[in-house]
Scaffold this motif. Structure first.
Motif, mmCIF file in Angstrom:
data_model
loop_
_atom_site.group_PDB
_atom_site.id
_atom_site.type_symbol
_atom_site.label_atom_id
_atom_site.label_comp_id
_atom_site.label_asym_id
_atom_site.label_seq_id
_atom_site.Cartn_x
_atom_site.Cartn_y
_atom_site.Cartn_z
ATOM 1 N N HIS A 44 0.710 24.643 0.952
ATOM 2 C CA HIS A 44 0.912 25.264 2.263
ATOM 3 C C HIS A 44 2.365 25.137 2.709
ATOM 4 O O HIS A 44 2.922 26.072 3.286
ATOM 5 C CB HIS A 44 -0.028 24.649 3.296
ATOM 6 N N ALA A 45 2.995 24.006 2.441
ATOM 7 C CA ALA A 45 4.406 23.815 2.822
ATOM 8 C C ALA A 45 5.291 24.806 2.070
ATOM 9 O O ALA A 45 6.220 25.384 2.651
ATOM 10 C CB ALA A 45 4.840 22.381 2.539
ATOM 11 N N GLU A 46 5.022 25.022 0.797
ATOM 12 C CA GLU A 46 5.806 25.979 0.007
ATOM 13 C C GLU A 46 5.559 27.410 0.490
ATOM 14 O O GLU A 46 6.487 28.220 0.549
ATOM 15 C CB GLU A 46 5.459 25.843 -1.477
ATOM 16 N N VAL A 47 4.320 27.720 0.836
ATOM 17 C CA VAL A 47 4.000 29.050 1.369
ATOM 18 C C VAL A 47 4.795 29.286 2.655
ATOM 19 O O VAL A 47 5.359 30.359 2.856
ATOM 20 C CB VAL A 47 2.483 29.201 1.626
ATOM 21 N N ALA A 48 4.865 28.279 3.518
ATOM 22 C CA ALA A 48 5.598 28.417 4.776
ATOM 23 C C ALA A 48 7.079 28.697 4.524
ATOM 24 O O ALA A 48 7.675 29.560 5.182
ATOM 25 C CB ALA A 48 5.422 27.161 5.632
ATOM 26 N N PRO A 58 7.407 32.439 12.120
ATOM 27 C CA PRO A 58 6.323 31.818 12.888
ATOM 28 C C PRO A 58 6.666 30.379 13.262
ATOM 29 O O PRO A 58 7.409 29.701 12.555
ATOM 30 C CB PRO A 58 5.145 31.840 11.905
ATOM 31 N N THR A 59 6.109 29.937 14.380
ATOM 32 C CA THR A 59 6.236 28.528 14.744
ATOM 33 C C THR A 59 5.357 27.725 13.780
ATOM 34 O O THR A 59 4.563 28.301 13.028
ATOM 35 C CB THR A 59 5.745 28.289 16.179
ATOM 36 N N GLU A 60 5.487 26.424 13.830
ATOM 37 C CA GLU A 60 4.629 25.579 12.982
ATOM 38 C C GLU A 60 3.162 25.823 13.319
ATOM 39 O O GLU A 60 2.317 25.908 12.423
ATOM 40 C CB GLU A 60 4.986 24.099 13.154
ATOM 41 N N ILE A 66 -2.001 30.887 10.417
ATOM 42 C CA ILE A 66 -1.939 31.840 9.303
ATOM 43 C C ILE A 66 -2.612 31.256 8.072
ATOM 44 O O ILE A 66 -3.334 31.949 7.346
ATOM 45 C CB ILE A 66 -0.465 32.222 9.008
ATOM 46 N N LEU A 67 -2.390 29.958 7.845
ATOM 47 C CA LEU A 67 -2.925 29.305 6.643
ATOM 48 C C LEU A 67 -4.350 28.785 6.814
ATOM 49 O O LEU A 67 -4.989 28.414 5.827
ATOM 50 C CB LEU A 67 -1.998 28.163 6.223
ATOM 51 N N VAL A 74 -2.302 28.031 -2.869
ATOM 52 C CA VAL A 74 -2.362 29.474 -2.656
ATOM 53 C C VAL A 74 -1.743 30.189 -3.853
ATOM 54 O O VAL A 74 -0.591 29.934 -4.206
ATOM 55 C CB VAL A 74 -1.615 29.845 -1.352
ATOM 56 N N ASP A 75 -2.506 31.105 -4.468
ATOM 57 C CA ASP A 75 -1.960 31.867 -5.587
ATOM 58 C C ASP A 75 -1.182 33.080 -5.064
ATOM 59 O O ASP A 75 -1.153 33.348 -3.857
ATOM 60 C CB ASP A 75 -3.053 32.262 -6.585
ATOM 61 N N PHE A 76 -0.559 33.812 -5.968
ATOM 62 C CA PHE A 76 0.308 34.921 -5.580
ATOM 63 C C PHE A 76 -0.452 35.988 -4.801
ATOM 64 O O PHE A 76 0.018 36.462 -3.757
ATOM 65 C CB PHE A 76 0.976 35.542 -6.815
ATOM 66 N N ASP A 77 -1.623 36.389 -5.280
ATOM 67 C CA ASP A 77 -2.391 37.431 -4.589
ATOM 68 C C ASP A 77 -2.753 37.000 -3.172
ATOM 69 O O ASP A 77 -2.691 37.802 -2.238
ATOM 70 C CB ASP A 77 -3.656 37.779 -5.376
ATOM 71 N N ALA A 78 -3.116 35.744 -2.998
ATOM 72 C CA ALA A 78 -3.455 35.237 -1.668
ATOM 73 C C ALA A 78 -2.215 35.212 -0.776
ATOM 74 O O ALA A 78 -2.297 35.518 0.417
ATOM 75 C CB ALA A 78 -4.081 33.849 -1.769
ATOM 76 N N PHE A 79 -1.047 34.867 -1.350
ATOM 77 C CA PHE A 79 0.192 34.882 -0.566
ATOM 78 C C PHE A 79 0.490 36.293 -0.070
ATOM 79 O O PHE A 79 0.800 36.502 1.104
ATOM 80 C CB PHE A 79 1.382 34.352 -1.377
#
Length: 132
Positions: A44-48, A58-60, A66-67, A74-79
């Motif tokens: 999740h941190a990497e996605v952010a 987005p704010t934290e 969002i997550l 999270v895989d690429f398609d989900a991202f």
């Protein structure tokens, strides 16, 4: 994990955006860069970080929303799905400049500490001079 042959069209949801093949390719390249352990998934941190790298702010708290409901990794398609569903049009630079010009009372092109303090002390929820 690859870019689809065709561009991804939104599935009719007005919140979704169209992503061109070139954009998806850039997403994939950057996703792979963030995927340091090469497992095809991001925390999740990497996605952010990646989400913000593509111009979203987005704010934290908003990022947590969002997550919410997403798997821990999270895989690429989900991202891509998250990005499309939650995309917001960035505020144009001209609008930001116009908003900041309100604080530049002497039209110098700069906002001084005193101008910021004056604005903070006279807004809807004014601060005291000490708080400002």
């Amino acid at each position: 994990m690859s870019v689809p042959e065709e561009s991804v069209e939104p599935p009719g949801n007005t919140l979704d955006i169209y992503l061109s093949r070139e954009t998806l390719s850039a997403f994939l390249d950057n996703f792979r860069l963030m995927d340091t352990d090469k497992d095809g998934k991001l925390t999740h941190a990497e996605v952010a970080v990646l989400y913000r790298a593509f111009g979203q702010t987005p704010t934290e708290e908003e990022m947590r929303g969002i997550l919410r409901g997403s798997p821990t990794l999270v895989d690429f398609d989900a991202f891509v799905a998250l990005f499309r569903k939650n995309y917001r049009i960035p505020t144009p630079q001209s609008a930001l400049i116009a908003a900041l010009q309100v604080f530049d009372t002497n039209n110098s092109g700069l906002i001084s500490r005193d101008e910021i303090r004056k604005a903070l002390c006279h807004l809807a929820e004014p601060l005291t001079s000490r708080e400002a």
